[in-house]
Design a protein around this motif. Sequence first.
Motif, PDB file in Angstrom:
ATOM      1  N   GLU A   1      -6.341   5.434   5.424  1.00 25.72           N
ATOM      2  CA  GLU A   1      -7.172   4.990   4.891  1.00 25.72           C
ATOM      3  C   GLU A   1      -6.724   3.998   3.831  1.00 25.72           C
ATOM      4  OE1 GLU A   1     -10.260   7.323   3.647  1.00 25.72           O
ATOM      5  OE2 GLU A   1     -11.419   7.271   5.433  1.00 25.72           O
ATOM      6  N   SER A   2      -5.088   4.914   3.102  1.00 24.13           N
ATOM      7  CA  SER A   2      -5.198   3.982   2.098  1.00 24.13           C
ATOM      8  C   SER A   2      -3.429   3.752   2.536  1.00 24.13           C
ATOM      9  CB  SER A   2      -4.515   5.393   1.692  1.00 24.13           C
ATOM     10  OG  SER A   2      -5.208   6.436   0.594  1.00 24.13           O
TER      11      SER A   2
ATOM     12  N   GLN B   1       0.813   1.387  13.673  1.00 30.07           N
ATOM     13  CA  GLN B   1       1.490   0.969  12.967  1.00 30.07           C
ATOM     14  C   GLN B   1       2.200   1.151  11.899  1.00 30.07           C
ATOM     15  OE1 GLN B   1       0.563  -2.119  11.518  1.00 30.07           O
ATOM     16  NE2 GLN B   1      -1.207  -2.685  12.914  1.00 30.07           N
TER      17      GLN B   1
ATOM     18  N   PHE C   1      -3.568   1.894   5.519  1.00 27.13           N
ATOM     19  CA  PHE C   1      -3.900   0.999   6.273  1.00 27.13           C
ATOM     20  C   PHE C   1      -5.461   0.784   6.099  1.00 27.13           C
ATOM     21  CE2 PHE C   1      -0.731   3.403   8.581  1.00 27.13           C
ATOM     22  CZ  PHE C   1       0.478   2.592   8.738  1.00 27.13           C
ATOM     23  N   PRO C   2      -6.233   0.312   5.004  1.00 31.90           N
ATOM     24  CA  PRO C   2      -7.559  -0.069   5.003  1.00 31.90           C
ATOM     25  C   PRO C   2      -8.262  -0.863   5.478  1.00 31.90           C
ATOM     26  CG  PRO C   2      -6.376  -1.045   3.100  1.00 31.90           C
ATOM     27  CD  PRO C   2      -5.264   0.152   4.268  1.00 31.90           C
ATOM     28  N   TYR C   3      -7.482  -1.721   6.257  1.00 37.69           N
ATOM     29  CA  TYR C   3      -8.437  -2.993   6.797  1.00 37.69           C
ATOM     30  C   TYR C   3      -8.215  -2.847   8.810  1.00 37.69           C
ATOM     31  CZ  TYR C   3      -7.264  -5.014   2.218  1.00 37.69           C
ATOM     32  OH  TYR C   3      -7.702  -4.713   1.517  1.00 37.69           O
ATOM     33  N   GLY C   4      -7.767  -2.007   9.372  1.00 35.38           N
ATOM     34  CA  GLY C   4      -8.130  -2.170  10.696  1.00 35.38           C
ATOM     35  C   GLY C   4      -7.270  -0.360  10.946  1.00 35.38           C
ATOM     36  N   SER C   5      -6.959  -0.216  12.120  1.00 32.13           N
ATOM     37  CA  SER C   5      -6.661   0.781  12.913  1.00 32.13           C
ATOM     38  C   SER C   5      -5.301   1.537  12.887  1.00 32.13           C
ATOM     39  CB  SER C   5      -6.753   1.138  14.252  1.00 32.13           C
ATOM     40  OG  SER C   5      -6.553   2.347  15.151  1.00 32.13           O
TER      41      SER C   5
ATOM     42  N   ASN D   1       1.072  -1.243   0.300  1.00 32.31           N
ATOM     43  CA  ASN D   1      -0.285  -0.103  -0.181  1.00 32.31           C
ATOM     44  C   ASN D   1       0.827   1.505  -0.232  1.00 32.31           C
ATOM     45  OD1 ASN D   1      -2.194  -1.175   0.639  1.00 32.31           O
ATOM     46  ND2 ASN D   1      -1.854  -1.354   2.709  1.00 32.31           N
TER      47      ASN D   1
END
Length: 419
Positions: free
Chosen positions: A172-173, A183, A175-179, A124
């Motif tokens: 959003e770009s 990270q 880490f689209p699948y979680g908080s 990503n």
Amino acid sequence: MLALRLTLESFRFAWEALKSNLLRTILSLLGVTVGIFAIIAVFAVVDSLEANVRQSMSFVGDKVIYVGKWPWAFGGDYPWWKYFNRPVPSVREFRALQRNLGPNNKGVAIFAAVGGSTLKNGSNSVADCALQGVSFDFRQVSDVPITEGRYFTAQEIEASRNVAIIGATVAESLFPYGSALGQEFKARGRKFVVIGVMQKEGKKILDTPSNDTNCLIPFGMFTKMFALNTGGMTGVTPTIAIKGRDEDPGLLDLEYELKGVMRNIRGLKPREEDNFALNRPEMMADAITKLFSIIGVAGAVIGSFAMLVGGFGIANIMFVSVKERTNVIGIQKSLGAKNYFILFQFLFEAIFLCLIGGAVGILLVFVITLIPQDAMPLALSAGNITLGLTVSVVIGVLAGIIPAVLASNLDPVIAIRSK
């Protein structure tokens, strides 16, 4: 009690008259509806436009003075090359301002930004982001609305740690699948840990910097990644900003103190002119206020023509109504009705018409505000609703007063014989 009873009776007569001629009532209030709709719609658009422009300019902060090389507004015959030869703000000057400024400020910040950066997290990535290095007091001078996580600690800033606060689009770009909190992502080959995510702003009416594609990192880490401009043609030029206090109206005390401290830091002699600019967002805010005041007045004048037509329509219908009910007026007066009772009866009828028309016009504006708008959402304020209803009442009084006076002054004998 008598006056209240007569007033209520006047209301009842007016309401019955409006119901008995429903089609004429509807046609009469259309003019007022269009007029109020035009005026309130213009004010709603102007207010929403001004609010969106101010929101777009929120990144410059409020009650803030910026120390820079160039002024935001040029004036006079000052030679351009003198601006060009001025030194740029430096980290040394920032530290000196932190030490030497008195209690007239709430914080001193230094920051710099580089656009067009690419952030990556595995497969990503998000391009064209703004990497912005900030000091601890940056949140004092600029809006940093954090919805998840937290702001930098003073220790993280001083130690130039690899931590970051990212915008909603970046989160959003990458880490689209979680908080996104906790990270990691890479920027220019360096790893950063996300400690905060900023509130989503969406589209702005002006093409101004957006927090959605912004990435804040400690200023010390920023200087390791990018060379600062030290007075030449290359490097990133930092900006120093000082937040004023609410107790200092106009920030005059802060400006005088800041000017003296900056002259001392740069070693300027008493007769030497300033080689720095003190810029204030109020200059832009005042210009915006004046611009939208002019637009609002122009819109109100245009809308008032439609309102004028509606007023003439109401007055015409009221004259017709008096003519049709002349015999009834004579009977009422012969039974003891006072002049003011007849006057209120017709005046309330005109006000009713205008209020109903105005309410429908305001309702139409409200319906329009419910339509989703990304660039400029419209809003109907309580002030505009009050204005619309007030204008409706005024138009009703002006349109109905002459017919009402004529009706109240009719001779009862002549009125009864009118049929």
